[in-house]
Design an enzyme around this catalytic site. Structure first.
Site, PDB file in Angstrom:
ATOM      1  CB  SER A  93      -0.890  -0.003   1.251  1.00  0.00           C
ATOM      2  OG  SER A  93      -1.514   1.242   1.420  1.00  0.00           O
ATOM      3  CE1 TYR A  97      -6.583   4.162  -1.353  1.00  0.00           C
ATOM      4  CE2 TYR A  97      -4.876   4.063   0.323  1.00  0.00           C
ATOM      5  CZ  TYR A  97      -6.097   3.654  -0.171  1.00  0.00           C
ATOM      6  OH  TYR A  97      -6.841   2.722   0.527  1.00  0.00           O
ATOM      7  CB  THR A 117      -6.885   1.819  -4.539  1.00  0.00           C
ATOM      8  OG1 THR A 117      -6.115   0.624  -4.378  1.00  0.00           O
ATOM      9  CG2 THR A 117      -8.161   1.687  -3.724  1.00  0.00           C
ATOM     10  CE  LYS A 167      -7.160  -3.781  -3.317  1.00  0.00           C
ATOM     11  NZ  LYS A 167      -7.898  -2.977  -2.351  1.00  0.00           N
ATOM     12  CG  HIS A 199     -10.947  -0.414   0.311  1.00  0.00           C
ATOM     13  ND1 HIS A 199     -10.296   0.366  -0.610  1.00  0.00           N
ATOM     14  CD2 HIS A 199     -10.219  -0.334   1.449  1.00  0.00           C
ATOM     15  CE1 HIS A 199      -9.225   0.917  -0.042  1.00  0.00           C
ATOM     16  NE2 HIS A 199      -9.142   0.496   1.205  1.00  0.00           N
TER      17      HIS A 199
HETATM   18  C1  LIG Z   1      -7.006  -2.552   7.677  1.00  0.00           C
HETATM   19  C2  LIG Z   1      -7.157  -2.529   6.181  1.00  0.00           C
HETATM   20  C3  LIG Z   1      -6.447  -1.596   5.471  1.00  0.00           C
HETATM   21  C4  LIG Z   1      -6.534  -1.570   4.060  1.00  0.00           C
HETATM   22  N1  LIG Z   1      -5.761  -0.698   3.365  1.00  0.00           N
HETATM   23  C5  LIG Z   1      -5.840  -0.674   2.008  1.00  0.00           C
HETATM   24  C6  LIG Z   1      -5.004   0.179   1.244  1.00  0.00           C
HETATM   25  O1  LIG Z   1      -4.165   0.909   1.763  1.00  0.00           O
HETATM   26  N2  LIG Z   1      -5.168   0.165  -0.098  1.00  0.00           N
HETATM   27  C7  LIG Z   1      -6.070  -0.630  -0.739  1.00  0.00           C
HETATM   28  O2  LIG Z   1      -6.171  -0.596  -1.961  1.00  0.00           O
HETATM   29  N3  LIG Z   1      -6.847  -1.476  -0.031  1.00  0.00           N
HETATM   30  C8  LIG Z   1      -6.738  -1.528   1.303  1.00  0.00           C
HETATM   31  N4  LIG Z   1      -7.508  -2.410   2.015  1.00  0.00           N
HETATM   32  C9  LIG Z   1      -8.400  -3.350   1.283  1.00  0.00           C
HETATM   33  C10 LIG Z   1      -7.650  -4.636   0.936  1.00  0.00           C
HETATM   34  O3  LIG Z   1      -6.637  -4.393  -0.013  1.00  0.00           O
HETATM   35  C11 LIG Z   1      -8.589  -5.699   0.347  1.00  0.00           C
HETATM   36  O4  LIG Z   1      -9.292  -5.150  -0.733  1.00  0.00           O
HETATM   37  C12 LIG Z   1      -9.568  -6.273   1.380  1.00  0.00           C
HETATM   38  O5  LIG Z   1      -8.997  -6.328   2.655  1.00  0.00           O
HETATM   39  C13 LIG Z   1     -10.016  -7.670   0.957  1.00  0.00           C
HETATM   40  O6  LIG Z   1     -11.029  -8.136   1.783  1.00  0.00           O
HETATM   41  P1  LIG Z   1     -10.787  -9.118   3.043  1.00  0.00           P
HETATM   42  O7  LIG Z   1     -10.183  -8.291   4.115  1.00  0.00           O
HETATM   43  O8  LIG Z   1     -12.166  -9.563   3.343  1.00  0.00           O
HETATM   44  O9  LIG Z   1      -9.894 -10.233   2.574  1.00  0.00           O
HETATM   45  C14 LIG Z   1      -7.404  -2.469   3.404  1.00  0.00           C
HETATM   46  C15 LIG Z   1      -8.110  -3.425   4.136  1.00  0.00           C
HETATM   47  C16 LIG Z   1      -7.990  -3.476   5.518  1.00  0.00           C
HETATM   48  C17 LIG Z   1      -8.729  -4.530   6.272  1.00  0.00           C
END
Ligand SMILES: Cc1cc2nc3c(=O)[nH]c(=O)nc-3n(C[C@H](O)[C@H](O)[C@H](O)COP(=O)(O)O)c2cc1C
Length: 401
Positions: A150, A173, A199, A275, A299
């Protein structure tokens, strides 16, 4: 006399057969119903209460809330997982699937497994003793999984690429200062990363109530670490080191359109993956604009409370894309069977977010390794039951949806 358990443990694996697994399972008692080591886990869900216990025990319930939260009622978060339960698997018999190959080709790379680690921000807050994204990278490297770092990861792209042993993908981002955005992209490219993941699902703001509820339980003054705003807080992340961030007001960009994608294409040779795509319409546009890949994602139910799960959106995206670019998916994947279902519905690869973070929060790198190993083992088991010896043999007829 040796116990039956000790006797079985001394036999070679092949002599045992799988029906004796029950005798080889760890017998140490759980602590308050929670696993105390990665070896005790039976499935990846076992890591969630362990993560909660570790973070609450460390006086940081708000950090668990950050990991756990969806938006509004967390209904989209739940739908992501629950909709996998609505898809049945069509098994096949009398096929020799003792030897299976789970490797796949994704955008010119060869991965040993279709399971990849999604970008997750601020992982240092989940386990200060672990090396955050570097620990993930080492765990992913051990079994040949790809990962995505990220923009607001706790480690830099150079450190993560180094730990992974081959370049990871970099998630961007957009920010609202093109100079900063461009510098991030150039840095990832210079570090050797070949794929830039933009994203696109965080434009609208969000309401993370589960986090706010957990925060009520947290005795620490949040302001001690979180001063708020981009300059005071977000820009402390290593990828912003040395950049003039004085003009950035917003990490997620404001009013981002397809022009931004064109601008990115003009500034980097990296392949560009979007994404956060959740409709066939947007997927078709993405291909028209020349993107190299799509990640169907909401997300992890943290962007909008649409009640639309990613697995339900996958087929229409796959249809719209029609094989022109790879389609990856994440959200709610908790079992090897979920991985198989997503592949059967046309995904090239399948991402996990929270599960590996539960492993990290509870046990550091060994926790991430265990989560990956469990999912991979479950996936291989179900591949054998559908008679697929490689990923090409997982097809639309492998599921009834
Ligand atoms: C705590 C947390 C922080 C996240 N930070 C980002 C991020 O910085 N960038 C991004 O594209 N997605 C982020 N995501 C989304 C994840 O990349 C992903 O799409 C998602 O966690 C998938 O679902 P799952 O947690 O049910 O496996 C984040 C998810 C969580 C839980």
């Amino acid at each position: 006399m040796a116990s039956i358990g000790a006797l079985l443990a001394s036999l070679p694996e092949k002599a045992l057969g799988q029906s004796y697994d029950v005798l080889r399972a760890p017998t140490t008692p759980l602590v308050n119903g929670v696993i105390a080591s990665p070896e005790q886990a039976l499935n990846v869900m076992d890591f969630e209460p362990a993560a909660r216990a570790a973070l609450v025990g460390a006086g940081a319930p708000a950090h668990f809330g950050y990991l756990a939260t969806g938006v509004d009622d967390d209904a989209t978060l739940r739908a992501n997982h629950e909709d996998y339960q609505k898809i049945r698997i069509q098994v096949r018999r009398l096929i020799d699937a003792r030897k299976i190959d789970t490797s796949c080709a994704v955008l010119g790379e060869r991965w040993a497994s279709p399971i990849f680690l999604c970008p997750v921000s601020s992982q240092a807050a989940l386990n200060p003793a672990a090396a955050a994204d570097v620990a993930d990278a080492k765990a992913a490297k051990a079994k040949g999984h790809q990962m995505i770092l990220s923009t607001v990861g706790s480690k830099s792209i150079e450190e993560v690429n180094d730990a992974h042993g081959s370049p990871v993908w970099y998630m961007l981002y957009p920010t609202d200062d093109w100079n900063v955005t461009q510098a991030l992209v150039k840095r990832a490219e210079a570090a050797g990363s070949r794929v830039l993941v933009l994203t696109v699902d965080r434009q609208g703001g969000r309401n993370t109530e589960t986090l706010l509820i957990a925060r009520r339980e947290d005795k620490r003054p949040c302001q001690a670490c979180h001063q708020g705003g981009f300059k005071n807080e977000v820009s402390r992340k290593p990828m912003f080191d040395g950049l003039d961030v004085s003009k950035v007001t917003n990490l997620y960009g404001t009013g981002m359109t397809w022009d931004f994608v064109k601008r990115l294409q003009g500034t980097t040779k990296m392949k560009i993956v979007l994404k956060g795509i959740m409709s066939g319409e947007d997927a078709g546009e993405a291909v028209k604009y020349g993107v190299d890949g799509i990640i169907v994602s909401n997300h992890g139910g943290r962007a909008e409370e649409s009640l639309r799960s990613t697995i339900s959106a996958l087929p229409e995206v796959v249809k719209a894309v029609n094989g022109r670019v790879p389609v990856l998916v994440d959200g709610g994947v908790r079992r090897g069977t979920d991985v198989l279902k997503a592949l059967a519905l046309g995904a090239t690869a399948v991402g996990i977010g929270r599960p590996y973070c539960w492993g990290l929060a509870a046990f550091g790198q060994p926790g991430v390794e265990a989560v990956l190993a469990i999912l991979q083992r479950e996936f291989e088991t179900i591949m054998k039951q559908v008679g697929a010896t490689n990923l090409r043999e997982i097809t639309r007829t492998s599921v009834i949806a």
